[in-house]
Design a protein around this motif. Structure first.
Motif, PDB file in Angstrom:
ATOM      1  N   HIS A   1       0.857  -1.179   0.000  1.00 15.98           N
ATOM      2  CA  HIS A   1       0.000   0.000   0.000  1.00 15.98           C
ATOM      3  C   HIS A   1       0.896   1.233   0.000  1.00 15.98           C
ATOM      4  CE1 HIS A   1      -3.712  -2.279   0.826  1.00 15.98           C
ATOM      5  NE2 HIS A   1      -2.900  -3.075   1.498  1.00 15.98           N
ATOM      6  N   TYR A   2       0.832   1.981  -1.113  1.00 14.62           N
ATOM      7  CA  TYR A   2       1.674   3.179  -1.224  1.00 14.62           C
ATOM      8  C   TYR A   2       1.047   4.131  -2.232  1.00 14.62           C
ATOM      9  CZ  TYR A   2       5.577   6.252  -1.039  1.00 14.62           C
ATOM     10  OH  TYR A   2       6.316   7.379  -0.835  1.00 14.62           O
ATOM     11  N   TRP A   3       1.446   5.398  -2.138  1.00 21.01           N
ATOM     12  CA  TRP A   3       0.928   6.396  -3.083  1.00 21.01           C
ATOM     13  C   TRP A   3       1.170   5.940  -4.521  1.00 21.01           C
ATOM     14  CZ3 TRP A   3      -2.148   8.975  -0.290  1.00 21.01           C
ATOM     15  CH2 TRP A   3      -1.815   9.364   1.003  1.00 21.01           C
TER      16      TRP A   3
ATOM     17  N   ALA B   1       1.641   5.879   8.413  1.00 23.46           N
ATOM     18  CA  ALA B   1       1.878   6.393   7.050  1.00 23.46           C
ATOM     19  C   ALA B   1       2.335   5.258   6.141  1.00 23.46           C
ATOM     20  CB  ALA B   1       2.952   7.482   7.090  1.00 23.46           C
ATOM     21  N   PRO B   2       2.083   5.390   4.830  1.00 25.08           N
ATOM     22  CA  PRO B   2       2.621   4.408   3.890  1.00 25.08           C
ATOM     23  C   PRO B   2       4.117   4.638   3.678  1.00 25.08           C
ATOM     24  CG  PRO B   2       1.471   6.149   2.704  1.00 25.08           C
ATOM     25  CD  PRO B   2       1.360   6.469   4.169  1.00 25.08           C
ATOM     26  N   PRO B   3       4.880   3.643   3.226  1.00 28.03           N
ATOM     27  CA  PRO B   3       4.440   2.342   2.727  1.00 28.03           C
ATOM     28  C   PRO B   3       4.025   1.375   3.838  1.00 28.03           C
ATOM     29  CG  PRO B   3       6.840   2.463   2.675  1.00 28.03           C
ATOM     30  CD  PRO B   3       6.357   3.826   3.058  1.00 28.03           C
TER      31      PRO B   3
ATOM     32  N   ALA C   1       4.499  -1.728   8.760  1.00 28.18           N
ATOM     33  CA  ALA C   1       4.757  -0.371   8.257  1.00 28.18           C
ATOM     34  C   ALA C   1       6.158   0.061   8.674  1.00 28.18           C
ATOM     35  CB  ALA C   1       3.715   0.598   8.796  1.00 28.18           C
ATOM     36  N   GLN C   2       6.554   1.223   8.178  1.00 21.24           N
ATOM     37  CA  GLN C   2       7.902   1.803   8.305  1.00 21.24           C
ATOM     38  C   GLN C   2       8.827   1.050   7.337  1.00 21.24           C
ATOM     39  OE1 GLN C   2       9.127   4.470   9.787  1.00 21.24           O
ATOM     40  NE2 GLN C   2       7.504   5.061  11.203  1.00 21.24           N
ATOM     41  N   THR C   3       9.371   1.800   6.381  1.00 20.98           N
ATOM     42  CA  THR C   3      10.147   1.198   5.294  1.00 20.98           C
ATOM     43  C   THR C   3      11.228   0.233   5.797  1.00 20.98           C
ATOM     44  OG1 THR C   3       9.774   3.280   4.124  1.00 20.98           O
ATOM     45  CG2 THR C   3      11.422   1.781   3.196  1.00 20.98           C
ATOM     46  N   ALA C   4      12.027   0.691   6.753  1.00 20.44           N
ATOM     47  CA  ALA C   4      13.138  -0.149   7.225  1.00 20.44           C
ATOM     48  C   ALA C   4      12.602  -1.406   7.915  1.00 20.44           C
ATOM     49  CB  ALA C   4      14.038   0.641   8.173  1.00 20.44           C
TER      50      ALA C   4
HETATM   51  N1  LIG Z   1       9.578   6.753   8.540  1.00 22.45           N
HETATM   52  C1  LIG Z   1       8.529   6.374   7.637  1.00 22.45           C
HETATM   53  C2  LIG Z   1       8.051   7.624   6.909  1.00 22.45           C
HETATM   54  C3  LIG Z   1       6.769   7.381   6.183  1.00 22.45           C
HETATM   55  C4  LIG Z   1       6.351   8.599   5.396  1.00 22.45           C
HETATM   56  O1  LIG Z   1       6.780   9.737   5.652  1.00 22.45           O
HETATM   57  N2  LIG Z   1       5.495   8.356   4.415  1.00 22.45           N
HETATM   58  C5  LIG Z   1       5.047   9.445   3.564  1.00 22.45           C
HETATM   59  C6  LIG Z   1       5.054   9.019   2.132  1.00 22.45           C
HETATM   60  S1  LIG Z   1       6.727   8.622   1.637  1.00 22.45           S
HETATM   61  C7  LIG Z   1       3.651   9.859   3.951  1.00 22.45           C
HETATM   62  O2  LIG Z   1       2.697   9.658   3.227  1.00 22.45           O
HETATM   63  N3  LIG Z   1       3.561  10.502   5.118  1.00 22.45           N
HETATM   64  C8  LIG Z   1       2.315  11.026   5.616  1.00 22.45           C
HETATM   65  C9  LIG Z   1       2.576  11.800   6.888  1.00 22.45           C
HETATM   66  O3  LIG Z   1       3.698  11.794   7.402  1.00 22.45           O
HETATM   67  O4  LIG Z   1       1.650  12.462   7.327  1.00 22.45           O
HETATM   68  C10 LIG Z   1       9.035   5.305   6.652  1.00 22.45           C
HETATM   69  O5  LIG Z   1      10.248   5.246   6.412  1.00 22.45           O
HETATM   70  O6  LIG Z   1       8.238   4.522   6.122  1.00 22.45           O
END
Ligand SMILES: N[C@@H](CCC(=O)N[C@@H](CS)C(=O)NCC(=O)O)C(=O)O
Length: 238
Positions: A6-8, A59-61, A71-74
């Motif tokens: 699930h991602y933009w 937040a995504p991904p 969740a959280q990329t890492a």
């Molecule tokens: N630390 C999180 C950051 C996630 C993040 O900032 N996602 C962005 C898209 S790349 C988002 O949609 N954020 C919404 C928000 O922070 O309100 C990760 O690495 O997954």
């Protein structure tokens, strides 16, 4: 069973680090917000879907697999790595690769903050002056510091964690290509002095599954909605 990502739908963004790992693994996955039909693709449908996941992610991904919501990329890559031979078998190795991934995540945050130094909720056009000041310091101080660090780590090569490719190598490829897209002038200065980082990125790009992915419509081109944005006024000598 296919993973659900699930991602933009319109950007590489942080989702790309997950896509690259899934592609290299040859793992079946759905990039859910990019699909039509049913509830439909797009940003609105993504937000509604995230709200229904349990536990709800911030937040995504987000990756959904076998009843797990990760969740959280890492964290997603920490989950996928051992499942698909993209992380070392031992604990010390897995922690090191996670450490590298978190360092790449820090760099990605800084790249984002170059064009959004005041707030993500404001348009770039409303923060152009502070962005210019931030970009100058990023190019002159932070970019070389990150690249030098990875150049030192790559010395043990051929991959960051030694003999075997890990998801951190895929992510470093993405960081390098993103920096080359967003800061072509600065990277023309900086990159040739970091030959191991460049060679590693080239090595990732040539891997058969990654090369096939990059040539496919699944790879969204870099664009000015994503994290790596090409604004010529923010580029320049490092
Ligand atoms: N630390 C999180 C950051 C996630 C993040 O900032 N996602 C962005 C898209 S790349 C988002 O949609 N954020 C919404 C928000 O922070 O309100 C990760 O690495 O997954």
């Amino acid at each position: 069973m296919a993973y659900e990502l699930h991602y933009w739908p319109e950007i590489q963004g942080r989702g790309e680090f997950v896509r690259l790992a899934l592609e290299e693994a040859g793992a079946p996955y759905r990039d859910v917000a990019r699909e039509g039909g049913g509830e439909g693709g797009g940003a609105g449908a993504l937000a509604r879907r995230l709200g229904r996941l349990d536990p709800e992610p911030f937040a995504p991904p987000v990756l959904v697999a076998d009843g797990l919501v990760v969740a959280q990329t890492a964290n997603i890559l920490f989950f996928l790595g051992p499942r698909h031979g993209l992380a070392p078998p031992d604990e010390a190795g897995r922690l090191f690769v996670n450490q590298l991934q978190l360092t790449i995540a820090d760099a990605v945050d800084e790249v984002h903050d170059v064009h959004h130094p005041i707030a993500s909720s404001l348009y770039y056009e409303d923060q152009k002056e502070p962005a210019r000041a931030k970009a100058e310091r990023f190019r002159g101080q932070r970019m070389p510091k990150y690249l030098d660090y990875f150049e030192r780590v790559a010395a043990q090569g051929p991959w960051l964690a030694g003999a075997e490719l890990s998801y951190a190598d895929l992510s470093l490829f993405q960081l390098v290509r993103g920096l080359q897209y967003a800061f072509p002038v600065a990277m023309a200065d900086l990159a040739p002095k970091r030959p191991r980082v460049l060679a590693l990125a080239d090595g990732v790009e040539k891997r058969p599954r990654i090369a096939a992915y990059l040539a496919s419509p699944r790879r969204i081109p870099f664009n000015e909605l994503g994290i790596f944005r090409r604004y010529p006024e923010l580029d320049g000598r490092a």
